[in-house]
Design an enzyme around this catalytic site. Structure first.
Site, mmCIF file in Angstrom:
data_model
loop_
_atom_site.group_PDB
_atom_site.id
_atom_site.type_symbol
_atom_site.label_atom_id
_atom_site.label_comp_id
_atom_site.label_asym_id
_atom_site.label_seq_id
_atom_site.Cartn_x
_atom_site.Cartn_y
_atom_site.Cartn_z
ATOM 1 N N CYS A 135 -10.143 -6.552 1.902
ATOM 2 C CA CYS A 135 -10.400 -5.182 2.338
ATOM 3 C C CYS A 135 -11.871 -4.835 2.219
ATOM 4 C CB CYS A 135 -9.599 -4.203 1.501
ATOM 5 S SG CYS A 135 -8.041 -4.858 0.966
ATOM 6 N N GLN A 150 0.626 -8.900 -6.588
ATOM 7 C CA GLN A 150 0.191 -10.290 -6.788
ATOM 8 C C GLN A 150 1.121 -11.054 -7.723
ATOM 9 O OE1 GLN A 150 -2.295 -12.062 -5.357
ATOM 10 N NE2 GLN A 150 -2.956 -10.341 -4.099
ATOM 11 N N SER A 209 0.835 -1.212 0.000
ATOM 12 C CA SER A 209 0.000 0.000 0.000
ATOM 13 C C SER A 209 0.864 1.256 0.000
ATOM 14 C CB SER A 209 -0.915 0.014 1.231
ATOM 15 O OG SER A 209 -1.783 -1.092 1.215
ATOM 16 N N GLY A 225 5.936 -8.040 0.822
ATOM 17 C CA GLY A 225 6.546 -9.271 1.324
ATOM 18 C C GLY A 225 5.569 -10.397 1.641
ATOM 19 N N HIS A 226 4.388 -10.043 2.172
ATOM 20 C CA HIS A 226 3.522 -11.114 2.690
ATOM 21 C C HIS A 226 2.704 -11.833 1.623
ATOM 22 C CE1 HIS A 226 -0.590 -9.138 2.982
ATOM 23 N NE2 HIS A 226 0.154 -8.070 2.800
HETATM 24 C C1 LIG Z 1 -2.203 -7.009 -0.918
HETATM 25 C C2 LIG Z 1 -2.168 -6.032 -2.031
HETATM 26 C C3 LIG Z 1 -1.769 -4.708 -1.824
HETATM 27 C C4 LIG Z 1 -1.456 -4.164 -0.453
HETATM 28 O O1 LIG Z 1 -0.262 -4.666 0.054
HETATM 29 P P1 LIG Z 1 0.021 -4.527 1.654
HETATM 30 O O2 LIG Z 1 1.416 -4.981 1.819
HETATM 31 O O3 LIG Z 1 -0.977 -5.407 2.320
HETATM 32 O O4 LIG Z 1 -0.157 -3.092 1.983
HETATM 33 C C5 LIG Z 1 -1.718 -3.854 -2.907
HETATM 34 N N1 LIG Z 1 -2.039 -4.290 -4.145
HETATM 35 C C6 LIG Z 1 -2.417 -5.550 -4.391
HETATM 36 C C7 LIG Z 1 -2.730 -5.972 -5.775
HETATM 37 C C8 LIG Z 1 -2.510 -6.465 -3.343
HETATM 38 O O5 LIG Z 1 -2.904 -7.709 -3.595
#
Ligand SMILES: *Cc1c(COP(=O)(O)O)cnc(C)c1O
Length: 395
Positions: A324, A179, A71, A200-201
């Site tokens: 979200c 992604q 984000s 990272g996650h």
């Molecule tokens: C998860 C996600 C984000 C946000 O990433 P965070 O590390 O959770 O802030 C942004 N863009 C996409 C396409 C995502 O899947």
């Protein structure tokens, strides 16, 4: 049986990433800005992580800025391009209707500051074409931001071709590759990418840490003000263990990218083929140009939320809409963007797999989902109307 099938929301950390993180916490605990040895050891760990990430993206280490996640990287990329544009009187931004909210809400904020934001229509397959981008670019366009792969329906956009269009017209191109990173090949130079975000996650690394790649020469605008960390572009003492673990996870994912993709794609296709047999359902997003692990269906006559709760009772973790937006009554903006009507969009289910999932788990899902869908349809007044011909089937 417990089946985790929500890897697009977040992933379990890999043992490699956990061990890198623990080692960093135990050994390189200094502040990288401190000049004594313990601080400099942390600075070296940070630099090694930066080089690892740069290698995975095909760029230079100094083009990498560490952030608190996807984000923040999206926010900083978009605001930076907007500020550069504004200085030259360029305030037109091109994006799409199905971006992540980290992009869409940043664009909303810029709109209030006088920027003109044009969201391209997404085809019902979930794809954008380079021709659409070329047609939308104007002399006052300062940024094109289009995601590499969609987090809900998994479609893979023609990023290199869109980047080529932007390069030819001299417009900055940012892609939210959250992604895609670790799952699809990335080379920012070959793919004509000026700025890229990752997190990272989403590839078995830790939460709360991400990357903004910005091509050399692009001046970043600070989102976080304070100390001079990250070449003065992102203040705050660096999350060394998180960054080190993220780099280890990214390297691991990239080293195994083809083998993992082959395995996960086979699981995905087995799941799609099986779920397609449920009557009055539809796959969301292109069948072929999609992430290895993404499965997303709409089932007519039911609510996605009820489906999730019943699947959870059977030990299956899945998603309806994005993490979200669940909790809100609005259907997914992504499904609406590809033309699903409200009633149908409400009945959506996303299952996102990773290389740790097994064929047995897929077969368990294939047994559970049709049962739960039928159970919910039997209780649904909408379904009764459909069966009695008082309503027309859409799917
Ligand atoms: C998860 C996600 C984000 C946000 O990433 P965070 O590390 O959770 O802030 C942004 N863009 C996409 C396409 C995502 O899947």
């Amino acid at each position: 049986m417990k089946v985790y099938a929500d890897n697009a929301a977040t992933t379990k950390m890999s043992p490699t990433a956990i061990s890198a993180m623990v080692t960093a916490m135990e050994t390189t605990y200094g502040n990288p800005s401190s000049l004594y040895t313990i601080g400099q050891e942390a600075a070296e760990a940070l630099q090694a992580a930066r080089e690892t990430v740069a290698k995975c993206l095909g760029c230079e280490a100094r083009e990498i800025t560490f952030t608190s996640g996807g984000s923040e990287a999206d926010n900083q990329a978009i605001v930076s391009a907007a500020m550069l544009g504004q200085r030259r009187g360029k305030k037109h931004i091109i994006s799409t209707a199905f971006e992540h909210h980290a992009v869409l809400h940043t664009l909303d904020k810029l709109k209030k500051q006088g920027f003109e934001v044009e969201l391209l229509d997404v085809h019902e397959t979930g794809l954008i074409t380079p021709e659409q981008v070329a047609a939308a670019i104007r002399p006052d366009t300062c940024l094109v931001t289009i995601m590499y792969a969609n987090n809900e329906i998994g479609t893979i956009e023609p990023i290199a071709e869109i980047g080529a269009v932007c390069k030819e017209k001299g417009v900055l191109f940012h892609t939210d590759a959250v992604q895609a990173a670790g799952h699809l090949h990335i080379n920012v130079k070959e793919q004509n990418i000026d700025m890229l975000s990752l997190s990272g996650h989403k590839f078995h690394g830790p939460k709360g840490v991400g990357v903004l790649y910005a091509r050399r020469g692009i001046m970043l605008t600070n989102i976080i003000e304070g100390g001079a960390q990250e070449r003065g572009k992102r203040a705050g003492t660096e999350n060394v263990p998180g960054i080190v673990a993220m780099a280890a996870a990214l390297k691991e994912a990239c080293d195994n990218i083809d083998a993992n993709a082959a395995k996960v794609t086979a699981l995905r296709d087995r799941l799609i083929d099986g779920l397609s047999k449920i009557p009055h359902c539809a796959l969301n997003g292109d069948r072929v140009r999609r992430l290895p692990g993404n499965v997303n269906f709409c089932f007519e006559g039911i609510e996605g939320e009820s489906l999730l709760l019943l699947l959870d009772q059977k030990g299956i973790s899945a998603s309806s809409g994005s993490a979200c937006t669940s909790g809100s009554l609005d259907p997914s903006h992504v499904l609406l963007a590809i033309g699903r009507v409200h009633d149908v969009a409400h009945g959506s289910l996303r299952l996102s797999l990773c290389e740790e999932n097994t064929e047995e788990e897929v077969d368990y899902i294939l047994q559970a989902v049709p049962e739960v869908v039928q159970y919910l349809r039997n209780m649904s007044p909408v379904w009764r109307d459909l069966m009695e011909g008082k309503r027309q089937f859409i799917l």
